[in-house]
Enzyme design. Structure first.
Site, PDB file in Angstrom:
ATOM      1  N   LYS A   3       0.828  -1.211   0.000  1.00 29.62           N
ATOM      2  CA  LYS A   3       0.000   0.000   0.000  1.00 29.62           C
ATOM      3  C   LYS A   3       0.859   1.256   0.000  1.00 29.62           C
ATOM      4  O   LYS A   3       0.623   2.175  -0.779  1.00 29.62           O
ATOM      5  CB  LYS A   3      -0.934   0.024   1.228  1.00 29.62           C
ATOM      6  CG  LYS A   3      -1.887  -1.153   1.314  1.00 29.62           C
ATOM      7  CD  LYS A   3      -2.851  -1.030   2.487  1.00 29.62           C
ATOM      8  CE  LYS A   3      -2.208  -1.014   3.856  1.00 29.62           C
ATOM      9  NZ  LYS A   3      -1.530  -2.284   4.232  1.00 29.62           N
ATOM     10  N   ARG A  51      -9.542   1.091   8.798  1.00 30.11           N
ATOM     11  CA  ARG A  51      -9.196  -0.278   9.186  1.00 30.11           C
ATOM     12  C   ARG A  51     -10.334  -0.941   9.960  1.00 30.11           C
ATOM     13  O   ARG A  51     -10.223  -2.116  10.304  1.00 30.11           O
ATOM     14  CB  ARG A  51      -7.947  -0.260  10.059  1.00 30.11           C
ATOM     15  CG  ARG A  51      -6.642  -0.534   9.265  1.00 30.11           C
ATOM     16  CD  ARG A  51      -5.522  -0.413  10.255  1.00 30.11           C
ATOM     17  NE  ARG A  51      -4.309  -1.101   9.979  1.00 30.11           N
ATOM     18  CZ  ARG A  51      -3.226  -0.519   9.461  1.00 30.11           C
ATOM     19  NH1 ARG A  51      -3.260   0.728   9.044  1.00 30.11           N
ATOM     20  NH2 ARG A  51      -2.098  -1.193   9.339  1.00 30.11           N
ATOM     21  N   ARG A  90      11.980  -5.348   4.856  1.00 27.04           N
ATOM     22  CA  ARG A  90      11.862  -3.992   4.301  1.00 27.04           C
ATOM     23  C   ARG A  90      12.509  -2.916   5.170  1.00 27.04           C
ATOM     24  O   ARG A  90      12.616  -3.046   6.387  1.00 27.04           O
ATOM     25  CB  ARG A  90      10.401  -3.647   3.991  1.00 27.04           C
ATOM     26  CG  ARG A  90       9.522  -3.443   5.178  1.00 27.04           C
ATOM     27  CD  ARG A  90       8.067  -3.272   4.737  1.00 27.04           C
ATOM     28  NE  ARG A  90       7.239  -2.906   5.852  1.00 27.04           N
ATOM     29  CZ  ARG A  90       5.930  -2.718   5.786  1.00 27.04           C
ATOM     30  NH1 ARG A  90       5.291  -2.845   4.647  1.00 27.04           N
ATOM     31  NH2 ARG A  90       5.257  -2.369   6.855  1.00 27.04           N
ATOM     32  N   ARG A  95      11.276  -0.451  10.699  1.00 33.40           N
ATOM     33  CA  ARG A  95      10.233  -0.215  11.694  1.00 33.40           C
ATOM     34  C   ARG A  95      10.300  -1.228  12.823  1.00 33.40           C
ATOM     35  O   ARG A  95      10.546  -2.408  12.594  1.00 33.40           O
ATOM     36  CB  ARG A  95       8.859  -0.300  11.021  1.00 33.40           C
ATOM     37  CG  ARG A  95       8.465   0.997  10.350  1.00 33.40           C
ATOM     38  CD  ARG A  95       7.251   0.853   9.501  1.00 33.40           C
ATOM     39  NE  ARG A  95       6.126   0.159  10.149  1.00 33.40           N
ATOM     40  CZ  ARG A  95       4.940   0.010   9.581  1.00 33.40           C
ATOM     41  NH1 ARG A  95       4.725   0.497   8.374  1.00 33.40           N
ATOM     42  NH2 ARG A  95       3.977  -0.627  10.200  1.00 33.40           N
ATOM     43  N   ARG A 146      -0.440  -8.461  13.315  1.00 30.55           N
ATOM     44  CA  ARG A 146      -1.016  -7.444  12.414  1.00 30.55           C
ATOM     45  C   ARG A 146      -1.897  -8.114  11.351  1.00 30.55           C
ATOM     46  O   ARG A 146      -2.939  -7.585  10.970  1.00 30.55           O
ATOM     47  CB  ARG A 146       0.111  -6.614  11.774  1.00 30.55           C
ATOM     48  CG  ARG A 146       0.756  -5.657  12.796  1.00 30.55           C
ATOM     49  CD  ARG A 146       2.145  -5.200  12.399  1.00 30.55           C
ATOM     50  NE  ARG A 146       2.172  -4.384  11.212  1.00 30.55           N
ATOM     51  CZ  ARG A 146       3.285  -4.139  10.494  1.00 30.55           C
ATOM     52  NH1 ARG A 146       4.442  -4.672  10.871  1.00 30.55           N
ATOM     53  NH2 ARG A 146       3.231  -3.383   9.439  1.00 30.55           N
TER      54      ARG A 146
HETATM   55  P1  AMP Z   1       0.832   0.779   9.075  1.00 32.19           P
HETATM   56  O1  AMP Z   1       1.953   1.763   8.927  1.00 32.19           O
HETATM   57  O2  AMP Z   1      -0.360   1.129   8.256  1.00 32.19           O
HETATM   58  O3  AMP Z   1       1.282  -0.646   8.870  1.00 32.19           O
HETATM   59  O4  AMP Z   1       0.350   0.875  10.596  1.00 32.19           O
HETATM   60  C1  AMP Z   1       1.218   0.568  11.669  1.00 32.19           C
HETATM   61  C2  AMP Z   1       0.400   0.403  12.937  1.00 32.19           C
HETATM   62  O5  AMP Z   1      -0.267   1.640  13.248  1.00 32.19           O
HETATM   63  C3  AMP Z   1      -0.709  -0.634  12.854  1.00 32.19           C
HETATM   64  O6  AMP Z   1      -0.250  -1.952  13.123  1.00 32.19           O
HETATM   65  C4  AMP Z   1      -1.689  -0.119  13.927  1.00 32.19           C
HETATM   66  O7  AMP Z   1      -1.224  -0.426  15.223  1.00 32.19           O
HETATM   67  C5  AMP Z   1      -1.583   1.391  13.752  1.00 32.19           C
HETATM   68  N1  AMP Z   1      -2.558   1.925  12.760  1.00 32.19           N
HETATM   69  C6  AMP Z   1      -2.280   2.502  11.563  1.00 32.19           C
HETATM   70  N2  AMP Z   1      -3.406   2.897  10.952  1.00 32.19           N
HETATM   71  C7  AMP Z   1      -4.435   2.537  11.767  1.00 32.19           C
HETATM   72  C8  AMP Z   1      -5.844   2.640  11.690  1.00 32.19           C
HETATM   73  N3  AMP Z   1      -6.448   3.192  10.615  1.00 32.19           N
HETATM   74  N4  AMP Z   1      -6.578   2.175  12.736  1.00 32.19           N
HETATM   75  C9  AMP Z   1      -5.991   1.622  13.820  1.00 32.19           C
HETATM   76  N5  AMP Z   1      -4.673   1.467  13.961  1.00 32.19           N
HETATM   77  C10 AMP Z   1      -3.885   1.925  12.939  1.00 32.19           C
END
Ligand code: AMP
Length: 229
Positions: A24, A99, A138, A172, A183
């Site tokens: 994404k 989400r 990554r 990360r 996740r």
């Molecule tokens: P990402 O960078 O999108 O993989 O998000 C990393 C982490 O941030 C996720 O595993 C969640 O803990 C949190 N997170 C990101 N976006 C959301 C969302 N829309 N709703 C809830 N938690 C989120």
């Protein structure tokens, strides 16, 4: 990709749905460059809040480290603030948001308030097992955010960003196999139902995101060009 940015007067909002590792972020950045839309990642906004030590960041930190979802309340508050900024007026590519069904409904309301809606929700379909390998390898350039991978996309010179020459590569904290599995669980339990949510609204397209990065990019470009009209 020819690198030229296409600009438009029309507001276009695109959602990229898919599990962690589906691509994404990579694809959103490519669409941003190509179409002049703004990539909006709630994960990036939350990581910035954690780094800044805000109240929201303090609450979100442990949840993010465990691989769970941060509360709708916190996520919606940071998204609302970001959507109020001027640079997103031409439209956004939402990466990692919504989400949950509650987030999707709140987004519909926020956009409706300014006579906007979701123009395309694109589901990036992948195999879960491949995601653990994709994510564990990554890393990104700390200066410009360009993404790399130990196996699939190495920089030409090890440790140096192809794009900006930066040498501060970052991984990360939640990109480890154990957290990735959590996740993925959160994705299937809380986010995958959104595929049906957008399908019912007739705004969903599914694409095969196991294909090469450029092939996926080209499928996405076709969809975005279609909604741009
Ligand atoms: P990402 O960078 O999108 O993989 O998000 C990393 C982490 O941030 C996720 O595993 C969640 O803990 C949190 N997170 C990101 N976006 C959301 C969302 N829309 N709703 C809830 N938690 C989120």
């Amino acid at each position: 990709m020819d690198g030229a940015t296409l600009t438009t007067a029309k507001t276009v909002n695109v959602i990229l749905l898919g599990p962690p590792g589906a691509g994404k972020g990579t694809q959103a950045r490519m669409l941003e460059e190509k179409f002049g839309l703004v990539q909006l990642s709630t994960g990036d906004l939350l990581r910035a809040a954690v780094a800044a030590g805000t109240e929201a960041g303090k609450e979100a930190k442990a949840v993010m480290e465990s691989g769970g979802l941060v509360s709708d309340e916190i996520v919606l508050a940071i998204l609302k603030d970001r959507l109020a900024e001027d640079d997103v007026k031409a439209g956004v590519i939402l990466d990692g948001f919504p989400r949950t069904t509650a987030q999707a409904e709140a987004l519909d309301e926020m956009l409706a308030a300014s006579d906007q809606g979701i123009d395309a929700a694109i589901s990036l379909a992948v195999d879960d097992e491949a995601m653990v390998e994709r994510i564990s390898g990554r890393f990104t350039c700390g200066s410009c955010g360009e993404g790399y991978h130990d196996t699939f996309k190495k920089p030409a010179i090890a440790g140096t960003c192809d794009k900006c020459g930066g040498t501060d590569m970052k991984r990360r904290a939640d990109d480890n196999a154990e957290t990735v599995r959590e996740r993925l669980k959160a994705y299937h339990a809380q986010t995958a139902p959104l595929i049906t949510y957008y399908d019912k609204k007739r705004s969903l397209t599914e694409i095969n995101a196991m294909a090469a990065i450029d092939e996926v990019a080209s499928s996405l470009e076709t969809i975005v060009k279609r909604v741009l009209g």
